[in-house]
Scaffold this motif. Structure first.
Motif, mmCIF file in Angstrom:
data_model
loop_
_atom_site.group_PDB
_atom_site.id
_atom_site.type_symbol
_atom_site.label_atom_id
_atom_site.label_comp_id
_atom_site.label_asym_id
_atom_site.label_seq_id
_atom_site.Cartn_x
_atom_site.Cartn_y
_atom_site.Cartn_z
ATOM 1 N N LYS A 131 0.838 -1.195 0.000
ATOM 2 C CA LYS A 131 0.000 0.000 0.000
ATOM 3 C C LYS A 131 0.878 1.251 0.000
ATOM 4 C CE LYS A 131 -3.891 -2.144 2.419
ATOM 5 N NZ LYS A 131 -4.779 -2.095 3.616
ATOM 6 N N THR A 132 0.458 2.264 -0.713
ATOM 7 C CA THR A 132 1.182 3.535 -0.724
ATOM 8 C C THR A 132 0.355 4.596 -0.009
ATOM 9 O OG1 THR A 132 0.247 4.384 -2.793
ATOM 10 C CG2 THR A 132 2.152 2.907 -2.966
ATOM 11 N N SER A 133 1.023 5.620 0.460
ATOM 12 C CA SER A 133 0.324 6.696 1.173
ATOM 13 C C SER A 133 -0.394 7.641 0.226
ATOM 14 C CB SER A 133 1.325 7.482 2.034
ATOM 15 O OG SER A 133 2.340 8.043 1.215
ATOM 16 N N GLY A 134 -0.104 7.543 -1.054
ATOM 17 C CA GLY A 134 -0.734 8.433 -2.022
ATOM 18 C C GLY A 134 0.082 8.513 -3.301
ATOM 19 N N LEU A 135 -0.269 9.468 -4.146
ATOM 20 C CA LEU A 135 0.354 9.574 -5.459
ATOM 21 C C LEU A 135 1.853 9.865 -5.365
ATOM 22 C CD1 LEU A 135 -0.183 9.655 -8.572
ATOM 23 C CD2 LEU A 135 -0.250 12.139 -8.299
ATOM 24 N N GLU A 136 2.260 10.749 -4.445
ATOM 25 C CA GLU A 136 3.673 11.109 -4.357
ATOM 26 C C GLU A 136 4.525 9.885 -4.029
ATOM 27 O OE1 GLU A 136 4.513 14.413 -1.876
ATOM 28 O OE2 GLU A 136 3.196 15.795 -2.965
ATOM 29 N N GLU A 137 4.064 9.083 -3.084
ATOM 30 C CA GLU A 137 4.825 7.875 -2.754
ATOM 31 C C GLU A 137 4.827 6.905 -3.928
ATOM 32 O OE1 GLU A 137 4.934 4.032 0.257
ATOM 33 O OE2 GLU A 137 3.665 5.756 0.799
ATOM 34 N N LEU A 138 3.711 6.813 -4.650
ATOM 35 C CA LEU A 138 3.669 5.949 -5.824
ATOM 36 C C LEU A 138 4.709 6.370 -6.849
ATOM 37 C CD1 LEU A 138 2.298 3.671 -7.445
ATOM 38 C CD2 LEU A 138 0.724 5.408 -8.342
ATOM 39 N N VAL A 139 4.828 7.668 -7.112
ATOM 40 C CA VAL A 139 5.826 8.157 -8.073
ATOM 41 C C VAL A 139 7.239 7.923 -7.542
ATOM 42 C CG1 VAL A 139 6.684 10.205 -9.291
ATOM 43 C CG2 VAL A 139 4.224 9.813 -9.099
ATOM 44 N N ASP A 140 7.422 8.058 -6.230
ATOM 45 C CA ASP A 140 8.724 7.723 -5.635
ATOM 46 C C ASP A 140 9.093 6.280 -5.930
ATOM 47 O OD1 ASP A 140 8.972 10.255 -4.562
ATOM 48 O OD2 ASP A 140 8.364 9.677 -2.538
ATOM 49 N N ARG A 141 8.135 5.389 -5.771
ATOM 50 C CA ARG A 141 8.394 3.965 -6.012
ATOM 51 C C ARG A 141 8.679 3.699 -7.492
ATOM 52 N NH1 ARG A 141 6.965 0.232 -2.019
ATOM 53 N NH2 ARG A 141 6.103 1.169 -0.136
ATOM 54 N N LEU A 142 8.010 4.440 -8.356
ATOM 55 C CA LEU A 142 8.195 4.227 -9.789
ATOM 56 C C LEU A 142 9.537 4.756 -10.281
ATOM 57 C CD1 LEU A 142 4.645 5.204 -11.089
ATOM 58 C CD2 LEU A 142 5.659 2.918 -11.150
ATOM 59 N N PHE A 143 9.904 5.978 -9.865
ATOM 60 C CA PHE A 143 11.046 6.653 -10.485
ATOM 61 C C PHE A 143 12.080 7.188 -9.496
ATOM 62 C CE2 PHE A 143 7.355 7.211 -13.321
ATOM 63 C CZ PHE A 143 7.816 6.461 -14.382
ATOM 64 N N GLY A 144 11.930 6.854 -8.229
ATOM 65 C CA GLY A 144 12.896 7.308 -7.243
ATOM 66 C C GLY A 144 12.439 8.596 -6.575
ATOM 67 N N THR A 145 12.953 8.856 -5.406
ATOM 68 C CA THR A 145 12.552 10.037 -4.649
ATOM 69 C C THR A 145 13.205 11.276 -5.212
ATOM 70 O OG1 THR A 145 14.365 9.675 -3.081
ATOM 71 C CG2 THR A 145 12.222 8.732 -2.529
ATOM 72 N N ARG A 146 12.529 12.378 -5.005
ATOM 73 C CA ARG A 146 13.086 13.675 -5.385
ATOM 74 C C ARG A 146 14.346 13.927 -4.580
ATOM 75 N NH1 ARG A 146 8.975 18.300 -4.419
ATOM 76 N NH2 ARG A 146 8.111 17.620 -6.403
ATOM 77 N N HIS A 147 15.370 14.480 -5.224
ATOM 78 C CA HIS A 147 16.633 14.729 -4.535
ATOM 79 C C HIS A 147 16.377 15.612 -3.320
ATOM 80 C CE1 HIS A 147 20.730 16.006 -3.733
ATOM 81 N NE2 HIS A 147 21.153 15.095 -4.567
ATOM 82 N N PRO A 148 16.871 15.205 -2.138
ATOM 83 C CA PRO A 148 16.575 15.974 -0.928
ATOM 84 C C PRO A 148 17.048 17.415 -0.997
ATOM 85 C CG PRO A 148 18.299 14.318 -0.536
ATOM 86 C CD PRO A 148 17.686 14.010 -1.860
ATOM 87 N N ASP A 149 18.170 17.668 -1.694
ATOM 88 C CA ASP A 149 18.685 19.023 -1.856
ATOM 89 C C ASP A 149 17.657 19.883 -2.582
ATOM 90 O OD1 ASP A 149 20.617 20.856 -1.337
ATOM 91 O OD2 ASP A 149 21.916 20.316 -3.002
ATOM 92 N N ILE A 150 17.074 19.345 -3.656
ATOM 93 C CA ILE A 150 16.085 20.067 -4.437
ATOM 94 C C ILE A 150 14.814 20.276 -3.624
ATOM 95 C CG2 ILE A 150 14.668 20.010 -6.509
ATOM 96 C CD1 ILE A 150 17.580 20.399 -7.148
#
Length: 273
Positions: A131-150
């Motif tokens: 289960k994912t918490s929502g769309l943002e986590e789903l995109v993280d799983r698909l393509f990786g998390t947004r760079h923390p610096d950004i």
């Protein structure tokens, strides 16, 4: 309908993350996938499954050919029948760059008629999905998390005054491709002041701003490249504009200006890989 909702939501999130993407749809899902999305250097072959809110399905099926694709995955959506929009997502797959987990050995059967076997399809039970918490986590799983610096820079800019200039407002919101390609030292003052370099340095506990600026300038003068990551480069641009503003009526000479143009170019390249 669900496919259009999901593809629109995913690509909108990718745009907000400043990640260029390509999206392809299949005319038939003979090889077990409905969508192909490429972003952040990852190609995802995606099989979509849907279930009405309150539904009790315990399993889905997938074509064995899905396992031959790089980074393939299955997204199981639950949707609200009143709005026909997804309300939650479950994910079956591995991190970006890895193949889908083994589909298992249970052969699927046709849902109608005499329940004949479908030798090219496997049953995957709901408990294997995450289960994912929502769309943002789903995109993280698909393509990786947004760079923390950004991410930190976007959060920082959101707390500062809004910008009337369209391209500056877009950059403030994380659309870094809005930075003009011809942006140079002379046209970068507004870009530099989208952040508060002093506040960022204080947050990082990096000490005297003058020393930080001198060190970065010294390294750039010796190597022709400004040091540090994205946040460091933006702070350096901020500090350089403050330096030359306080030095009025003096202006950078040709050599200094060339070095400052490199700083602007490095920052843009770091923000728009």
């Amino acid at each position: 309908m669900l496919e259009y909702h999901l593809s629109g939501a995913i690509t909108s999130e990718l745009l907000l993350r400043n990640l260029p993407f390509e999206l392809l749809r299949t005319d038939c899902d003979r090889d077990g996938y409905d969508l192909v999305i490429e972003a952040n250097g990852i190609i995802r072959h995606i099989q979509l499954k849907g279930q009405v809110l309150g539904g009790a399905a315990r399993e889905v099926t997938a074509h064995v050919n899905l396992a031959t694709k790089p980074s393939a995955c299955i997204i199981w959506m639950t949707y609200d029948p009143l709005t026909m929009r997804p309300v939650s997502y479950r994910f079956f797959g591995n991190p970006p760059g890895e193949k889908i987990p083994p589909l298992g050995d249970r052969i699927a059967t046709h849902s109608r008629g005499k329940k004949k076997q479908r030798p090219d399809h496997r049953v995957i039970f709901a408990k294997r999905f995450e289960k994912t918490s929502g769309l943002e986590e789903l995109v993280d799983r698909l393509f990786g998390t947004r760079h923390p610096d950004i991410s930190a820079l976007i959060d920082h800019m959101a707390a500062l005054p809004e910008q009337a200039e369209p391209w500056l407002a877009a950059v403030r919101a994380g659309r870094f491709d809005a930075i003009p390609e011809d942006c140079d030292w002379d046209s970068s003052a507004a870009l530099a002041h989208l952040i508060d370099g002093y506040a960022l340095l204080k947050e990082q506990g990096r000490g005297e701003t003058g020393l930080v600026a001198e060190e970065a300038h010294s390294v750039a003068g010796k190597t022709g490249r400004w040091p540090g990551g994205t946040c460091d480069l933006w702070i350096a641009l901020f500090l350089e504009h403050r330096r030359w503003r306080s030095a009025s009526p003096h202006e950078p000479d040709a050599g200094q200006r060339a070095l400052l143009d490199i700083l602007v170019r490095q920052l843009r390249e770091a923000l728009t890989p």
